[in-house]
Design an enzyme around this catalytic site. Structure first.
Site, PDB file in Angstrom:
ATOM      1  CG  ASN A   1      -1.733   1.221   1.392  1.00  0.00           C
ATOM      2  OD1 ASN A   1      -1.815   2.045   0.480  1.00  0.00           O
ATOM      3  ND2 ASN A   1      -2.369   1.380   2.548  1.00  0.00           N
TER       4      ASN A   1
ATOM      5  CE  LYS B   1      -0.013   3.323   4.648  1.00  0.00           C
ATOM      6  NZ  LYS B   1      -0.078   3.437   6.086  1.00  0.00           N
TER       7      LYS B   1
ATOM      8  CD  GLU C   1      -2.982   5.424   6.791  1.00  0.00           C
ATOM      9  OE1 GLU C   1      -3.006   5.510   5.563  1.00  0.00           O
ATOM     10  OE2 GLU C   1      -1.991   5.034   7.435  1.00  0.00           O
TER      11      GLU C   1
ATOM     12  CB  SER D   1       5.150  -2.202  11.907  1.00  0.00           C
ATOM     13  OG  SER D   1       4.679  -0.890  12.175  1.00  0.00           O
TER      14      SER D   1
END
Ligand code: PEP
Length: 263
Positions: free
Chosen positions: A9, A11, A97, A226
């Site tokens: 991802n 982002k 998010e 993470s």
């Protein structure tokens, strides 16, 4: 058995040119792998260039979000119909998010909740994606406060029930679910592998209750939060963890290649 899946991802990072350079670089390092599905999720604008760059490399394209209507007066939004036209195969929905930080929790303006993700819009997005043949990557996960209150399982079950309400078992075989504890995203704190396995097994049991055993066996459940080259191997070796949803570490070609090799 389920094919492992590793999704990056990106982002709101990388221009289209940078994204194309990144995929070229890690594709060389992993060669074509038939035992792992590799997905990259660039920003909408970068999708065509990245898709064309990886066309013959066995790397699949995902989007980071979608709107829950096919067309209409929804300024700035992108529909599943438009993603399907661009050969997008996967789409993230319910990422913490987009559920939280862009949503009504932080701003009172009345229009914002309309565009932010709620359990209800996550459900509508999944319906549209499946209709257009795009596999949802449904993110679920608890915040630190919810974990500390001992409500982790309850929160995750609630998110799954709301997201999948109204779907027939036959629609859900290809579904991908990502367990993403909110407190582990972008923080460098990873959920212990045994606990991640426990939650992923729990997610599978909820899917079994909502659909059936066949679907539960087929659904791929990823861990996200993470993930790095040095913790991926232990996480991916767990029986109910079918790969990872990787944020920060997917922006580094060597690191992402190492994570893919761990699967
Ligand atoms: C994510 O945003 O889905 C994610 C898992 O990020 P990171 O790997 O950076 O924690």
């Amino acid at each position: 058995m389920r094919t492992k899946l590793v999704a990056g991802n990106w982002k709101m990072n990388l221009t289209a040119a940078q994204g194309a350079a990144l995929v070229e670089s890690f594709a060389k390092q992993v060669a074509v792998r038939y035992d792992v599905d590799v997905v990259v999720c660039p920003s909408f604008l970068s999708i065509p260039k990245v898709r064309d760059t990886v066309r013959h490399q066995g790397i699949l394209i995902g989007a980071q979000d979608v709107f829950w209507k096919d067309e209409g007066a929804f300024t700035g939004q992108v529909s599943a119909k438009q993603l399907a036209e661009q050969s997008v195969a996967f789409c993230i929905v319910g990422h913490s998010e987009t559920r939280g930080r862009f949503g009504k929790l932080e701003t009172p303006e009345s229009t914002v909740p309309f565009f932010a993700e709620t359990d209800e819009t996550v459900n509508l997005k999944i319906e549209r994606l499946l209709f257009h043949g795009i596999t949802p990557i449904l993110c679920v996960g608890e915040t630190l406060a919810e974990r500390e209150a001992g409500t982790t399982d309850q929160i995750i079950e609630g998110q799954l029930r709301a997201a999948l309400a109204g779907r027939d078992a036959s629609e859900l075989y290809g579904l991908v679910i990502a367990y993403e504890p909110v407190w582990a995203i972008g923080t460098g704190q990873t959920c212990a592998a045994d606990e991640a396995e426990r939650i992923c097994r729990f997610i599978r049991s909820v899917v079994e209750a909502l659909a059936d055993n066949e679907v539960a066996i087929h659904v791929r459940i990823l861990y996200g939060g993470s993930v790095k080259a040095d913790n991926a191997k232990e996480l991916f070796s767990k029986p109910n963890i079918d790969g990872g949803l990787v944020g920060g570490a997917s922006l580094d070609a060597a690191g992402f290649a190492a994570i893919i090799m761990s699967a």
